[in-house]
Design a protein around this motif. Structure first.
Motif, PDB file in Angstrom:
ATOM      1  N   ILE A  16       0.862  -1.184   0.000  1.00 22.39           N
ATOM      2  CA  ILE A  16       0.000   0.000   0.000  1.00 22.39           C
ATOM      3  C   ILE A  16       0.896   1.230   0.000  1.00 22.39           C
ATOM      4  CG2 ILE A  16      -1.848   1.244   1.164  1.00 22.39           C
ATOM      5  CD1 ILE A  16      -2.874  -1.488   0.766  1.00 22.39           C
ATOM      6  N   VAL A  17       0.650   2.149  -0.922  1.00 21.89           N
ATOM      7  CA  VAL A  17       1.387   3.411  -0.980  1.00 21.89           C
ATOM      8  C   VAL A  17       0.432   4.521  -0.579  1.00 21.89           C
ATOM      9  CG1 VAL A  17       2.655   5.031  -2.445  1.00 21.89           C
ATOM     10  CG2 VAL A  17       2.937   2.555  -2.777  1.00 21.89           C
ATOM     11  N   GLY A  18       0.690   5.144   0.560  1.00 23.16           N
ATOM     12  CA  GLY A  18      -0.152   6.224   1.059  1.00 23.16           C
ATOM     13  C   GLY A  18      -0.679   5.909   2.440  1.00 23.16           C
ATOM     14  N   GLY A  19      -0.321   6.740   3.422  1.00 22.31           N
ATOM     15  CA  GLY A  19      -0.698   6.493   4.802  1.00 22.31           C
ATOM     16  C   GLY A  19      -1.907   7.262   5.273  1.00 22.31           C
ATOM     17  N   GLY A  20      -2.709   7.805   4.345  1.00 24.03           N
ATOM     18  CA  GLY A  20      -3.939   8.479   4.717  1.00 24.03           C
ATOM     19  C   GLY A  20      -5.039   7.484   5.030  1.00 24.03           C
ATOM     20  N   ILE A  21      -6.258   7.988   5.189  1.00 21.41           N
ATOM     21  CA  ILE A  21      -7.354   7.108   5.591  1.00 21.41           C
ATOM     22  C   ILE A  21      -7.677   6.087   4.513  1.00 21.41           C
ATOM     23  CG2 ILE A  21      -9.194   8.660   4.768  1.00 21.41           C
ATOM     24  CD1 ILE A  21      -9.188   6.484   7.989  1.00 21.41           C
ATOM     25  N   VAL A  51      -6.232  14.151   7.846  1.00 16.53           N
ATOM     26  CA  VAL A  51      -6.176  14.742   9.187  1.00 16.53           C
ATOM     27  C   VAL A  51      -6.678  16.177   9.181  1.00 16.53           C
ATOM     28  CG1 VAL A  51      -4.293  13.252   9.904  1.00 16.53           C
ATOM     29  CG2 VAL A  51      -3.751  15.469   8.915  1.00 16.53           C
ATOM     30  N   ARG A  52      -7.090  16.680   8.031  1.00 13.04           N
ATOM     31  CA  ARG A  52      -7.533  18.075   7.909  1.00 13.04           C
ATOM     32  C   ARG A  52      -9.023  18.133   7.606  1.00 13.04           C
ATOM     33  NH1 ARG A  52      -2.492  21.211   5.007  1.00 13.04           N
ATOM     34  NH2 ARG A  52      -0.876  19.704   5.547  1.00 13.04           N
ATOM     35  N   ASN A  53      -9.789  17.309   8.288  1.00 11.24           N
ATOM     36  CA  ASN A  53     -11.222  17.258   8.022  1.00 11.24           C
ATOM     37  C   ASN A  53     -11.988  17.175   9.334  1.00 11.24           C
ATOM     38  OD1 ASN A  53     -12.061  14.246   8.561  1.00 11.24           O
ATOM     39  ND2 ASN A  53     -10.115  14.140   7.453  1.00 11.24           N
ATOM     40  N   PHE A  54     -13.285  16.988   9.246  1.00 10.81           N
ATOM     41  CA  PHE A  54     -14.139  16.985  10.430  1.00 10.81           C
ATOM     42  C   PHE A  54     -14.192  15.641  11.136  1.00 10.81           C
ATOM     43  CE2 PHE A  54     -15.766  20.256   7.613  1.00 10.81           C
ATOM     44  CZ  PHE A  54     -15.939  21.330   8.470  1.00 10.81           C
ATOM     45  N   GLY A  55     -13.806  14.572  10.453  1.00  8.23           N
ATOM     46  CA  GLY A  55     -13.986  13.247  11.022  1.00  8.23           C
ATOM     47  C   GLY A  55     -15.439  12.802  10.980  1.00  8.23           C
ATOM     48  N   LEU A  56     -16.164  13.261   9.965  1.00  7.00           N
ATOM     49  CA  LEU A  56     -17.582  12.907   9.858  1.00  7.00           C
ATOM     50  C   LEU A  56     -17.765  11.617   9.063  1.00  7.00           C
ATOM     51  CD1 LEU A  56     -19.139  16.399   9.108  1.00  7.00           C
ATOM     52  CD2 LEU A  56     -19.304  15.100  11.234  1.00  7.00           C
ATOM     53  N   VAL A  57     -18.569  10.730   9.601  1.00  7.02           N
ATOM     54  CA  VAL A  57     -19.082   9.588   8.849  1.00  7.02           C
ATOM     55  C   VAL A  57     -20.493  10.003   8.452  1.00  7.02           C
ATOM     56  CG1 VAL A  57     -19.557   7.117   8.898  1.00  7.02           C
ATOM     57  CG2 VAL A  57     -17.644   8.043  10.223  1.00  7.02           C
ATOM     58  N   TRP A  58     -20.597  10.578   7.239  1.00  7.82           N
ATOM     59  CA  TRP A  58     -21.725  11.426   6.863  1.00  7.82           C
ATOM     60  C   TRP A  58     -22.609  10.706   5.853  1.00  7.82           C
ATOM     61  CZ3 TRP A  58     -22.924  15.676   9.429  1.00  7.82           C
ATOM     62  CH2 TRP A  58     -23.738  16.649   8.848  1.00  7.82           C
ATOM     63  N   VAL A  59     -23.615  10.034   6.359  1.00  6.22           N
ATOM     64  CA  VAL A  59     -24.583   9.329   5.512  1.00  6.22           C
ATOM     65  C   VAL A  59     -25.645  10.283   4.993  1.00  6.22           C
ATOM     66  CG1 VAL A  59     -26.376   7.533   5.523  1.00  6.22           C
ATOM     67  CG2 VAL A  59     -24.193   7.137   6.696  1.00  6.22           C
ATOM     68  N   SER A  60     -25.993  11.270   5.787  1.00  6.15           N
ATOM     69  CA  SER A  60     -27.197  12.071   5.568  1.00  6.15           C
ATOM     70  C   SER A  60     -27.270  12.732   4.200  1.00  6.15           C
ATOM     71  CB  SER A  60     -27.314  13.139   6.658  1.00  6.15           C
ATOM     72  OG  SER A  60     -26.111  13.877   6.781  1.00  6.15           O
ATOM     73  N   PRO A  86     -10.495   1.467  19.341  1.00  2.64           N
ATOM     74  CA  PRO A  86     -11.252   2.509  20.054  1.00  2.64           C
ATOM     75  C   PRO A  86     -10.556   3.857  20.078  1.00  2.64           C
ATOM     76  CG  PRO A  86     -10.369   0.866  21.583  1.00  2.64           C
ATOM     77  CD  PRO A  86     -10.186   0.318  20.207  1.00  2.64           C
ATOM     78  N   GLY A  87      -9.238   3.871  19.902  1.00  2.03           N
ATOM     79  CA  GLY A  87      -8.522   5.135  19.874  1.00  2.03           C
ATOM     80  C   GLY A  87      -8.890   6.024  18.707  1.00  2.03           C
ATOM     81  N   ALA A  88      -9.542   5.454  17.677  1.00  5.66           N
ATOM     82  CA  ALA A  88      -9.986   6.257  16.536  1.00  5.66           C
ATOM     83  C   ALA A  88     -11.151   7.164  16.907  1.00  5.66           C
ATOM     84  CB  ALA A  88     -10.374   5.355  15.372  1.00  5.66           C
ATOM     85  N   GLY A  89     -11.786   6.898  18.043  1.00  6.21           N
ATOM     86  CA  GLY A  89     -12.837   7.787  18.535  1.00  6.21           C
ATOM     87  C   GLY A  89     -14.151   7.687  17.794  1.00  6.21           C
ATOM     88  N   PHE A  90     -14.443   6.530  17.174  1.00 11.53           N
ATOM     89  CA  PHE A  90     -15.727   6.420  16.485  1.00 11.53           C
ATOM     90  C   PHE A  90     -16.868   6.456  17.497  1.00 11.53           C
ATOM     91  CE2 PHE A  90     -19.389   3.895  15.231  1.00 11.53           C
ATOM     92  CZ  PHE A  90     -19.764   4.556  14.077  1.00 11.53           C
ATOM     93  N   VAL A 153     -15.564  10.367  13.878  1.00 11.67           N
ATOM     94  CA  VAL A 153     -14.284   9.823  14.311  1.00 11.67           C
ATOM     95  C   VAL A 153     -13.345  11.003  14.573  1.00 11.67           C
ATOM     96  CG1 VAL A 153     -14.546   7.634  13.097  1.00 11.67           C
ATOM     97  CG2 VAL A 153     -13.436   9.548  11.951  1.00 11.67           C
ATOM     98  N   GLU A 154     -12.193  10.717  15.147  1.00 13.94           N
ATOM     99  CA  GLU A 154     -11.222  11.760  15.473  1.00 13.94           C
ATOM    100  C   GLU A 154     -10.116  11.770  14.414  1.00 13.94           C
ATOM    101  OE1 GLU A 154     -11.358  14.021  18.290  1.00 13.94           O
ATOM    102  OE2 GLU A 154     -13.385  13.269  17.930  1.00 13.94           O
ATOM    103  N   PRO A 155     -10.113  12.751  13.495  1.00 19.37           N
ATOM    104  CA  PRO A 155      -9.165  12.704  12.378  1.00 19.37           C
ATOM    105  C   PRO A 155      -7.703  12.790  12.793  1.00 19.37           C
ATOM    106  CG  PRO A 155     -10.361  14.788  12.415  1.00 19.37           C
ATOM    107  CD  PRO A 155     -11.023  13.892  13.401  1.00 19.37           C
ATOM    108  N   ARG A 156      -7.398  13.478  13.888  1.00 17.92           N
ATOM    109  CA  ARG A 156      -6.007  13.590  14.322  1.00 17.92           C
ATOM    110  C   ARG A 156      -5.534  12.345  15.067  1.00 17.92           C
ATOM    111  NH1 ARG A 156      -3.801  18.974  14.486  1.00 17.92           N
ATOM    112  NH2 ARG A 156      -5.287  20.480  13.628  1.00 17.92           N
ATOM    113  N   LEU A 157      -6.460  11.502  15.481  1.00 17.61           N
ATOM    114  CA  LEU A 157      -6.132  10.304  16.246  1.00 17.61           C
ATOM    115  C   LEU A 157      -6.339   9.011  15.469  1.00 17.61           C
ATOM    116  CD1 LEU A 157      -7.896  11.248  19.617  1.00 17.61           C
ATOM    117  CD2 LEU A 157      -5.544  11.724  18.934  1.00 17.61           C
ATOM    118  N   ALA A 158      -7.180   9.062  14.433  1.00 10.76           N
ATOM    119  CA  ALA A 158      -7.631   7.830  13.783  1.00 10.76           C
ATOM    120  C   ALA A 158      -6.493   7.039  13.143  1.00 10.76           C
ATOM    121  CB  ALA A 158      -8.704   8.150  12.751  1.00 10.76           C
TER     122      ALA A 158
END
Length: 389
Positions: A16-21, A51-60, A86-90, A153-158
């Motif tokens: 895998i190349v890329g350490g983002g979500i 890491v520069r977002n809201f951490g929203l799991v946005w279905v709506s 659990p450290g991801a803060g979901f 979720v917590e974007p800085r922690l996830a």
């Protein structure tokens, strides 16, 4: 047919190349299938849109049909992934979109009568009911749209939490930060130190970087929205501005959006949408909507704006921040704590095409996955799952 099957999996190794979500979720889905993962990231830690977002799991707000189905599957996956990390803060906090005008309330009432409203767990609430669900909202408003299906979720922690969970799962996951991919071969990638990493499949999750190892492929394939003859269809980059306050004394039990968000999410494309009055000039100029999330430490993440025309500016626009802070304070009915951080971010999205994201074969045994746009944090588990189906 599975991509792994189509390339003739033999070693059980994925690079895998890329350490983002998006890259990290590909690592999770590969490990769930018993595959060994080598995970490369050019920075010491993810620093991009993840890491520069809201951490929203946005279905709506998702468009009816495949987009909503993808988000609902991702929401289901986030539930299980969050339990393992659990450290991801979901947290299944739900969301409230607040109506300040009768026109906004009319859009919400039409949205709850759409055929898929039950799948989104929509309900229109009175002002008193809004405050019952989220007592921190003490401003003046006419009602709100509650979506129980949304999460946070917590974007800085996830990212580190998810990697820790992967490492705790036993041998088979190797995290290699500070390794930039510089060369590709079938089923292989070379990093800037000269080391080759080989497997049955290389997955490039390089985000908004349209150069580097993905650049020649994107250019040759005409996959960029700015390419001659593309007609504006393909991948483009989007810049946003956000901020974070110091801890707020109250507790927000849901994420919060203002009525301007109805303009930006396709789920609200109902007849009443045409009756919305124009946005405030500063909001229209910055394509702004208020989204607000309380972090686990009590601080508030507030945004956002949308800028599409490159080259992007290198600085941030204070007028947009003033507007968003004022909107947040009006809904809370209270002054906000001092701003602690401001930042800009850039993400990639597909545009001018029905595709929800971009997946393409770069060469045998190498695929590129990018471009989920504002769906990235929400949909990355389901996008990664589809790579290995």
């Amino acid at each position: 047919m599975s991509i792994l099957v189509s390339v003739g999996a033999q070693s059980g190794q994925v690079i895998i190349v890329g350490g983002g979500i998006l890259g990290t979720m590909h690592a999770i889905m590969a490990r769930r299938r018993g595959l060994a993962v080598t995970h490369l990231e050019r920075e010491p830690e993810g620093r991009g849109a993840s890491v520069r977002n809201f951490g929203l799991v946005w279905v709506s707000g998702r468009r009816a049909g495949p987009e909503l189905a993808l988000a609902l599957r991702a929401r289901e996956l986030w539930e299980s992934i969050g339990a393992q990390a659990p450290g991801a803060g979901f947290r299944p906090a739900g969301s409230l979109t607040i109506a300040s005008t009768e026109a906004e309330l009319a859009v919400m009432r039409e949205a709850v009568n759409l055929p898929d409203a039950k799948r989104r767990e929509f309900e229109v609430l009175s002002p008193a009911e809004v405050r019952s669900v989220n007592p921190a909202l003490n401003g003046e408003f006419l009602g709100g749209l509650w979506c129980r299906a949304d999460g946070i979720v917590e974007p800085r922690l996830a990212l580190p939490a998810l990697r820790s969970s992967l490492a705790a799962g036993g041998p088979g996951y190797e995290w290699l930060p500070g390794r930039e991919a510089v060369e590709l071969a079938p089923g292989a990638v070379r990093d800037h130190r000269g080391d080759w990493h080989r497997g049955d499949l290389v997955v490039l999750c390089t985000g908004a970087n349209f150069t580097g190892v993905a650049g020649p492929h994107l250019t040759a394939a005409g996959a960029l929205a700015s390419a001659p003859g593309s007609g504006g269809a393909g991948l483009r980059r989007v810049r946003l501005q956000m901020l974070q306050t110091r801890p707020f004394p109250g507790r927000l039990t849901t994420s919060v959006a203002d009525g301007d968000s109805l303009r930006y999410y396709p789920a609200y494309d109902v007849p009443a949408l045409a009756s919305l009055p124009p946005q405030a000039p500063v909001a229209a100029e910055n394509r702004a909507q208020l989204l607000m999330v309380q972090r686990l430490d009590g601080s508030l993440t507030i945004g956002d704006t949308h800028e599409y025309d490159e080259p992007f500016t290198f600085d941030v626009d204070e007028d947009a921040y003033h507007h968003l802070v004022a909107r947040a304070a009006a809904l809370l009915g209270a002054a906000l704590p001092p701003v602690q951080r401001r930042w800009a971010g850039v993400y990639s999205e597909v545009t001018g095409t029905p595709a929800l994201y971009h997946r393409s074969t770069v060469m045998p045994g190498v695929v590129l996955v990018t471009g989920p746009g504002g769906r990235g944090m929400t949909c990355s588990p389901a996008i990664a799952e589809e790579t290995f189906l």
